[in-house]
Design a protein around this motif. Structure first.
Motif, PDB file in Angstrom:
ATOM      1  N   TRP A 179      -9.837  -0.531  -3.131  1.00  0.00           N
ATOM      2  CA  TRP A 179      -8.483  -0.739  -3.670  1.00  0.00           C
ATOM      3  C   TRP A 179      -8.419  -0.089  -5.039  1.00  0.00           C
ATOM      4  O   TRP A 179      -9.171  -0.434  -5.940  1.00  0.00           O
ATOM      5  N   TYR A 213      -2.846   5.552   2.045  1.00  0.00           N
ATOM      6  CA  TYR A 213      -4.157   5.208   2.612  1.00  0.00           C
ATOM      7  C   TYR A 213      -4.850   6.498   3.011  1.00  0.00           C
ATOM      8  O   TYR A 213      -4.265   7.327   3.723  1.00  0.00           O
ATOM      9  N   ILE A 226       0.845  -1.199   0.000  1.00  0.00           N
ATOM     10  CA  ILE A 226       0.000   0.000   0.000  1.00  0.00           C
ATOM     11  C   ILE A 226       0.875   1.241   0.000  1.00  0.00           C
ATOM     12  O   ILE A 226       1.632   1.482   0.938  1.00  0.00           O
TER      13      ILE A 226
END
Ligand code: CA
Length: 426
Positions: free
Chosen positions: A205, A125, A122
């Motif tokens: 996502w 975020y 990732i």
């Protein structure tokens, strides 16, 4: 978007898949797993099994083969939507045709034998705040007469979260320590959190990439939604209350965020898209960059959401609600807004929706709301009460998608158990 892979009568030769509540062949969620401390491979869940897509990559569409040999889904979600759709079609064909059974069976592993990993590396975020009832409920605790701030209905509110501490379901949840200022105290103390909470959210996502400076027109918002997961934004309410002004959440949120391991793809979710609930009379019209007629007609996603608490015995359902009823802004509005200043979004970036509470207490998505800020503890069937989470409590989030004429699919569990705070080192 709806095609033969959504046929409710489609059947897989994998034993138990047709009856599985979450992962029949109509779902085909993607994730990352390993066996016996071996290397991480991309897989798809089918019934109670994981199909190893690394092992069968050479049987899958050529454009996806390199990406399927990676240890995360980032490269796969950098491919075009057409390539990812071709992968879904190929998996569906192989898992529904008996002629493939002998070849694929050696590459099927029981989910229970697999270690499931975070599906992406990732990069970033971001957590939004699109749950209208949650924003109203929390606002009312602080401002009974004016719960929603004046910007709420004009701009999808969000903040940049911490990517390093996003972990997959069942990751240890250690009660954090932090600065707390008890209401009666003159000065803050540094102590274990006393008001530990969960937040029921969906995670988005991101797929594809926009170059720095490029925006994402709202009509293309869904092109950038690779798939969804469940997301628990664990929250230390006492730390949050002390630290959040003027810049918003910080250490009250960054100790851990838990996501469910399976990415339920946008393609799998096509039958469960629905109209965004109309804005209440008198609400301002969004600015043009946030408005698209097609998004309003089909851009909401209808998922039944549940939160379960186990204090050691039988789990109790704390709440159940529906995502479409909870969200004031659509997922495409979140994406379009995020990129509207030219911010580049990358494959594997994670967006949280914010807590998804319904209008009534049986659908509130956090203990802060269920216990009215701790003033009204809830009573469990065992007779125990809770205002906030205690050590040993286990929280499980679940999501199911149902639609008339279609096979229901689910997300699998997003779970965490509270471990006691570590002894202070200072
Ligand atoms: Ca949140």
């Amino acid at each position: 978007m709806i095609d033969h892979t959504h046929n409710r009568l489609a059947s897989s030769w994998v034993p138990g898949a047709d009856e599985h509540p979450d992962f029949p062949v109509q779902n085909l969620p993607l994730g990352v797993f390993s066996l016996n401390d071996g290397p991480a491979h991309i897989g798809t869940a089918i019934g109670n099994m994981v199909l190893d897509l690394y092992a069968i990559a050479d049987m899958l569409p050529e454009a996806t083969q390199g990406a399927l040999r990676q240890p995360t889904l980032n490269a796969l979600f950098a491919l075009s939507g057409a390539d990812r759709l071709a992968l879904r079609h190929a998996l569906f064909a192989k898992l529904t045709s008996l002629s493939c059974r002998l070849k694929l069976t050696p590459h099927l592993h029981a989910i229970g034998d697999c270690t499931l990993h975070l599906p992406f590396r990732i990069g970033d975020y971001t957590d939004f705040y699109v749950g209208l009832h949650h924003a109203s409920n929390v606002g009312a605790l602080f401002r009974p007469d004016n719960p929603l701030l004046p910007n709420y209905k004009h701009v999808p509110i969000g903040y940049h979260g911490r990517a390093s501490s996003v972990r997959v379901s069942d990751a240890p949840l250690r009660r954090p320590r932090g600065q707390i200022k008890p209401p009666e105290a003159e000065a803050p103390i540094h102590a274990p959190c006393r008001r530990l909470d969960y937040e029921l959210e969906l995670g988005v996502w991101i797929a594809g990439e926009n170059a720095p400076g490029d925006t994402v027109p709202i009509a293309r918002g869904w092109d950038r939604i690779g798939g969804l997961c469940l997301l628990n934004d664990w929250s230390a309410r006492d730390m949050q209350a002390w630290e959040y002004q003027p810049l918003g959440p910080f250490l009250a949120k960054s100790f851990l965020t838990t996501v469910s391991p399976w990415v339920v793809t946008a393609q799998a979710l096509a039958p469960f898209r629905t109209a965004q609930p109309p804005r209440p009379q008198g609400d301002p019209a969004p600015l043009p960059y946030l408005w698209d007629d097609d998004d309003q007609a089909h851009g909401a996603i209808s998922l039944d959401l549940e939160v379960w608490l186990s204090t050691g015995g039988e789990p109790t359902r704390l709440s159940h609600g529906n995502s479409a009823q909870a969200m004031y802004w659509t997922l495409a509005q979140m994406v379009a807004h995020h990129a509207s200043n030219g911010c580049d979004l990358h494959p594997g970036d994670l967006l949280g929706t914010g807590t998804l509470s319904g209008a009534t207490p049986d659908s509130f998505g956090s203990l802060l709301e269920l216990s009215q800020g701790g003033k009204a503890p809830i009573t469990l069937p065992s007779g125990e009460t809770r205002s906030f989470l205690e050590d040993g409590d286990e929280i499980t989030l679940r999501a199911m998608a149902h639609a008339e004429g279609y096979r229901s699919i689910g997300f699998g569990a997003c779970r965490g158990t509270v471990l006691p705070a570590l002894a202070s080192k200072v």
